[in-house]
Scaffold this motif. Structure first.
Motif, PDB file in Angstrom:
ATOM      1  N   VAL A  84     -96.772 -50.827 -33.029  1.00 39.69           N
ATOM      2  CA  VAL A  84     -95.483 -51.421 -33.357  1.00 39.69           C
ATOM      3  C   VAL A  84     -94.848 -50.631 -34.496  1.00 39.69           C
ATOM      4  O   VAL A  84     -95.512 -50.352 -35.500  1.00 39.69           O
ATOM      5  N   ALA A  95     -91.025 -51.860 -25.208  1.00 35.09           N
ATOM      6  CA  ALA A  95     -89.851 -52.619 -25.643  1.00 35.09           C
ATOM      7  C   ALA A  95     -89.046 -51.648 -26.500  1.00 35.09           C
ATOM      8  O   ALA A  95     -89.439 -51.318 -27.619  1.00 35.09           O
ATOM      9  N   ALA A 142     -82.494 -51.190 -28.677  1.00 36.93           N
ATOM     10  CA  ALA A 142     -81.162 -50.868 -28.168  1.00 36.93           C
ATOM     11  C   ALA A 142     -80.519 -49.773 -29.016  1.00 36.93           C
ATOM     12  O   ALA A 142     -79.718 -48.988 -28.524  1.00 36.93           O
ATOM     13  N   THR A 164     -84.930 -54.165 -26.527  1.00 35.30           N
ATOM     14  CA  THR A 164     -85.186 -55.171 -27.551  1.00 35.30           C
ATOM     15  C   THR A 164     -84.219 -54.967 -28.703  1.00 35.30           C
ATOM     16  O   THR A 164     -83.744 -53.857 -28.930  1.00 35.30           O
ATOM     17  N   ASP A 165     -83.918 -56.041 -29.411  1.00 42.02           N
ATOM     18  CA  ASP A 165     -83.137 -55.922 -30.640  1.00 42.02           C
ATOM     19  C   ASP A 165     -84.039 -55.652 -31.831  1.00 42.02           C
ATOM     20  O   ASP A 165     -83.557 -55.490 -32.953  1.00 42.02           O
ATOM     21  N   GLY A 166     -85.339 -55.632 -31.609  1.00 47.51           N
ATOM     22  CA  GLY A 166     -86.287 -55.436 -32.695  1.00 47.51           C
ATOM     23  C   GLY A 166     -86.857 -54.042 -32.697  1.00 47.51           C
ATOM     24  O   GLY A 166     -86.285 -53.120 -32.112  1.00 47.51           O
ATOM     25  N   PRO A 167     -87.995 -53.875 -33.368  1.00 42.83           N
ATOM     26  CA  PRO A 167     -88.635 -52.560 -33.465  1.00 42.83           C
ATOM     27  C   PRO A 167     -89.246 -52.129 -32.136  1.00 42.83           C
ATOM     28  O   PRO A 167     -89.499 -52.949 -31.254  1.00 42.83           O
ATOM     29  N   VAL A 213     -91.914 -51.317 -29.578  1.00 43.35           N
ATOM     30  CA  VAL A 213     -93.280 -51.768 -29.303  1.00 43.35           C
ATOM     31  C   VAL A 213     -93.787 -50.989 -28.089  1.00 43.35           C
ATOM     32  O   VAL A 213     -93.131 -50.951 -27.052  1.00 43.35           O
TER      33      VAL A 213
END
Lengths: 323, 323
Positions: free
Chosen positions: B46, B87, B90, B123-126, B128
């Protein structure tokens, strides 16, 4: 990014397919790999993309299993094992992990699965649940490719409920009497595990529906080098979806239902000569299937309503959360 | 959350182990499952936890494979296939996907792997990267459990470089002449695939080092129901780590090196009678191994320096990014 489905498809084809050098991988053109008598698939669900941040954590866990169970069923395989990778947000209450494990335990019992391995890490981002699932292959393992002109096209269950459930959760439709049913269909798709032997025995080509009936039928047709023709009047609808449709202009409503994602039903092509046997096998399995169209020479997909093709949107992903 | 390693261990034991109902899963107490002659492992990395946001994307892809290759090697298995779940943020440039695929292709060639399946979502996150890897079991598949009093404890490669590399990237240590080497060890661990046949033939117990030598030796000892005693003077150090140590108070420096994570070396226990054969097999494999201690009755781990136990920190995770 409203057409994430197509972007993803392009990326996989262009960048990753050359890495799948073994025939077992089916060139990544299918929903699962076939390694000896093991069918292996992997699917992740991401908070804000495939489920909502405030969805009950038990159903998030169960959905992560079910989207993979659905892939196995569409390949005619029986579930055996899964591996689980969790990127768990630092901000989620630790107690939610208990609910998550309880959701897994519930669906393990329902679908005769067991956990084979896992990895849990924390993340500053959204919850990501990645599952790799292994199943036992059936008599055959149908690919997306394999449909031939003259085949009939079948689908299980009902179409459009998942998308309506998401729309209901987002307040985009008002259907108080059907809210619980539709939201349930979105949060907890019904993997058609009971149909796996039928699919293995009868399907010339098969896949599960995640991006919408029209978009996925287009993919099955493309993989098979044929065209798919769907009769909109034959699309199986739940009572809830039928009520929603009754309040709309039929052509637009049917096109929307054929475009919604998150159905996780099985689409398959089979010989017309086997129609009776298929209907009987599905009856015995206790899972509904209906003929919705046919395979023809050509390419692409048409959904016919009153004899004319419906105007289809870019695909079910437009109805997913966010992108 | 500085003790994420322990939290994770507790969570897995309490919540997820009961879900691993099949003996193939080894009750999740090991680094991989053994299904027939397949060894199966899963590990995710991650962004912000296992790699830095601005690490080269090629090395991120290769690290995701290597942490899993390391698990297979520690179980004596030869790499075969992997499945990949991404993941993808974006906000990351799409062109980075090419670099990511190039990194995968590079290490596929190096380690005779091929891609079996995958799933890419946004994903809007980091970022993965979750990998499930399948290998072919060797003559035996050593578990963490199996070490017995009288066994000797061996480790491959060198200890502490990964943690020093991370510290260098974060500006916490100043080592200009060794910067490239140490950062390389952090970003691109060297999975000891060449040692797999030796591990399969000789190890009574084995695991790869991800959380630090001391913390992981403690886990191996706990799984085996024994105590581990490590001689700090025998810990294999790279020239860079030796230079870093030379500038420090030895007891503190050695304790830090034994606590750093991200080594991805192999720790194993074997019979003293096999020491000569092990050294010769490692020499032929071209991968260094050294004896660093022994297994005794009891529990826990001690790292001895000048005859006295070093004061050990809570474990390597404290040196990971963020948590």
């Amino acid at each position: 990014m409203t057409e994430r489905g197509r972007d993803e498809f392009d990326v996989i084809a262009r960048l990753f397919a050359p890495l799948a050098t073994d025939p077992a991988a089916r060139a990544l053109a299918d929903d699962a790999a076939l390694l000896g008598d093991l069918v292996i698939t992997t699917d992740a669900i991401v908070e804000g993309v495939h489920f909502l941040a405030n969805d009950p954590i038990e159903t998030v866990a169960r959905k992560a299993l079910r989207v993979n169970l659905s892939d196995l069923a569409a390949k005619g395989a029986a579930p055996l094992y899964y591996l689980l990778t969790l990127a768990w947000p630092a901000g989620r209450r630790a107690g939610q992990l208990d609910g998550f494990a309880a959701g897994l335990a519930h669906d393990q019992r329902t679908f005769a699965l067991s956990l084979l391995g896992g990895d849990t890490t924390s993340t500053d981002g959204p919850l990501v649940v990645a599952v790799t699932m292994l199943g036992k292959a059936g008599l055959a393992t149908p690919a997306r490719a394999g449909a031939a002109p003259g085949d009939e096209l079948w689908v299980s269950g009902s179409i459009g409920d998942g998308g309506l459930g998401l729309a209901a959760l987002r307040g985009e439709i008002f259907a108080p009497e059907d809210f619980d049913y539709l939201v349930g269909r979105y949060r907890l798709p019904e993997p058609r595990v009971a149909l796996a032997p039928l699919i293995a025995a009868e399907a010339h080509a098969a896949m599960d529906l995640s991006d919408g009936l029209a978009a996925d039928a287009r993919k099955l047709a493309a993989a098979s080098g044929v065209a798919a023709e769907i009769d909109a009047e034959r699309m199986p609808l739940s009572d809830a979806a039928a009520r929603w449709l009754a309040q709309r202009e039929p052509a637009k409503g049917l096109a929307a239902l054929a475009g919604f994602g998150d159905d996780y039903e099985i689409l398959f092509a089979a010989s017309p000569a086997r129609a009776g046997a298929i209907a009987e096998a599905a009856r015995q399995a206790g899972a509904p299937v209906v003929r919705i169209g046919k395979i023809k020479a050509g390419h692409g997909v048409e959904v016919l309503h009153a004899g004319a093709p419906l105007a289809l949107g870019p695909g079910g992903y437009a109805h997913r959360i966010g992108r």
